[in-house]
Write a protein that holds these residues in place. Structure first.
Motif, PDB file in Angstrom:
ATOM      1  N   UNK A 166      -5.528   0.369  -3.005  1.00  0.00           N
ATOM      2  CA  UNK A 166      -5.090   1.312  -4.029  1.00  0.00           C
ATOM      3  C   UNK A 166      -4.522   0.636  -5.279  1.00  0.00           C
ATOM      4  N   UNK A 167      -4.985  -0.565  -5.573  1.00  0.00           N
ATOM      5  CA  UNK A 167      -4.521  -1.283  -6.768  1.00  0.00           C
ATOM      6  C   UNK A 167      -4.846  -0.517  -8.047  1.00  0.00           C
ATOM      7  N   UNK A 168      -5.970   0.182  -8.069  1.00  0.00           N
ATOM      8  CA  UNK A 168      -6.345   0.949  -9.260  1.00  0.00           C
ATOM      9  C   UNK A 168      -5.303   2.026  -9.565  1.00  0.00           C
ATOM     10  N   UNK A 169      -4.752   2.583  -8.523  1.00  0.00           N
ATOM     11  CA  UNK A 169      -3.726   3.608  -8.698  1.00  0.00           C
ATOM     12  C   UNK A 169      -2.507   3.011  -9.406  1.00  0.00           C
ATOM     13  N   UNK A 170      -2.120   1.813  -9.011  1.00  0.00           N
ATOM     14  CA  UNK A 170      -0.991   1.144  -9.649  1.00  0.00           C
ATOM     15  C   UNK A 170      -1.315   0.833 -11.107  1.00  0.00           C
ATOM     16  N   UNK A 171      -2.517   0.337 -11.354  1.00  0.00           N
ATOM     17  CA  UNK A 171      -2.922   0.023 -12.732  1.00  0.00           C
ATOM     18  C   UNK A 171      -2.944   1.271 -13.606  1.00  0.00           C
ATOM     19  N   UNK A 172      -3.318   2.392 -13.028  1.00  0.00           N
ATOM     20  CA  UNK A 172      -3.393   3.625 -13.812  1.00  0.00           C
ATOM     21  C   UNK A 172      -2.005   4.159 -14.161  1.00  0.00           C
ATOM     22  N   UNK A 173      -1.008   3.742 -13.427  1.00  0.00           N
ATOM     23  CA  UNK A 173       0.353   4.203 -13.688  1.00  0.00           C
ATOM     24  C   UNK A 173       0.994   3.403 -14.823  1.00  0.00           C
ATOM     25  N   UNK A 174       0.506   2.196 -15.064  1.00  0.00           N
ATOM     26  CA  UNK A 174       1.098   1.327 -16.081  1.00  0.00           C
ATOM     27  C   UNK A 174       1.311   1.980 -17.437  1.00  0.00           C
TER      28      UNK A 174
ATOM     29  N   UNK B 183       0.846  -1.206   0.000  1.00  0.00           N
ATOM     30  CA  UNK B 183       0.000   0.000   0.000  1.00  0.00           C
ATOM     31  C   UNK B 183       0.877   1.251   0.000  1.00  0.00           C
ATOM     32  N   UNK B 184       1.882   1.265   0.862  1.00  0.00           N
ATOM     33  CA  UNK B 184       2.775   2.421   0.956  1.00  0.00           C
ATOM     34  C   UNK B 184       3.558   2.634  -0.338  1.00  0.00           C
ATOM     35  N   UNK B 185       4.047   1.535  -0.920  1.00  0.00           N
ATOM     36  CA  UNK B 185       4.816   1.649  -2.162  1.00  0.00           C
ATOM     37  C   UNK B 185       3.953   2.242  -3.276  1.00  0.00           C
ATOM     38  N   UNK B 186       2.706   1.828  -3.349  1.00  0.00           N
ATOM     39  CA  UNK B 186       1.800   2.369  -4.372  1.00  0.00           C
ATOM     40  C   UNK B 186       1.493   3.842  -4.086  1.00  0.00           C
ATOM     41  N   UNK B 187       1.242   4.165  -2.828  1.00  0.00           N
ATOM     42  CA  UNK B 187       0.951   5.560  -2.470  1.00  0.00           C
ATOM     43  C   UNK B 187       2.132   6.482  -2.784  1.00  0.00           C
ATOM     44  N   UNK B 188       3.341   5.972  -2.691  1.00  0.00           N
ATOM     45  CA  UNK B 188       4.530   6.788  -2.909  1.00  0.00           C
ATOM     46  C   UNK B 188       4.862   7.005  -4.383  1.00  0.00           C
TER      47      UNK B 188
END
Length: 184
Positions: free
Chosen positions: A78-86, A42-47
């Motif tokens: 916050x998985x969607x946030x990671x997917x949106x960064x792809x 979670x923290x890694x994605x938030x950062x």
């Protein structure tokens, strides 16, 4: 995750004799380890949005996710946030790989620019090397201008010929040395 914290607090409140009677202590420790890994993901994605090196931060987040089980991944909100960064990562990498010495430099610059323009405004914020792409596009445009100027030199009118050559040479000399070889 809250239930695990509550179980830990309840266990810690027990006396030493009561703790010895707990048969599921190892399971509690395993759950705590899992929660720690989930929180790290979670923290890694938030950062990601604060990362100076987006690719490295993205890799760190995906590695943190790789440590999770399927069940634990469902606990990452916050998985969607990671997917949106792809998609932004792909463009970021494309920009980072731009080299004027590549045979298809102009085409790659155009492809990267087009791909960047297809990103949403939220995704564009993650492409922190856009200035590099803009500079590359400006260089390609300048090279095209020099090529057009050279192609437009008229050899039939000798009084303008010298001036046209001088102008083309001045344009060529104003190009960054790394992109001059693109003038063919």
């Amino acid at each position: 995750m809250q239930a695990i914290k509550e179980a830990r607090a309840a266990y810690d409140a027990l006396t030493a004799n009561e703790k010895r009677a707990v048969t599921l202590y190892k399971e509690l420790q395993n759950y705590e380890k899992g929660v720690k890994n989930v929180q790290a993901a979670i923290d890694a994605i938030d950062n990601l949005q604060y990362a100076s090196n987006l690719v490295s931060a993205y890799d760190k987040a995906t590695k943190a996710l790789d440590k999770l089980t399927t069940e634990q991944r469902q606990m990452v909100p916050n998985m969607d946030k990671l997917r949106s960064v792809g998609p932004a990562i792909d463009i970021y990498k494309m920009i980072a790989s731009l080299k004027p010495s590549n045979a298809n430099y102009a085409g790659t610059v155009q492809a990267a620019y087009s791909a960047y323009n297809r990103l949403s405004s939220a995704e564009k914020q993650y492409v922190t090397n856009f200035a590099t792409l803009q500079e590359a596009k400006n260089n390609v445009d300048s090279v095209q201008a020099v090529i057009s100027k050279i192609a437009g030199i008229s050899t039939t009118t000798s009084r303008n010929y010298a001036q046209q050559v001088a102008e083309a040479l001045a344009m060529y000399n104003s190009l960054p040395s790394a992109v001059r070889k693109l003038v063919t």
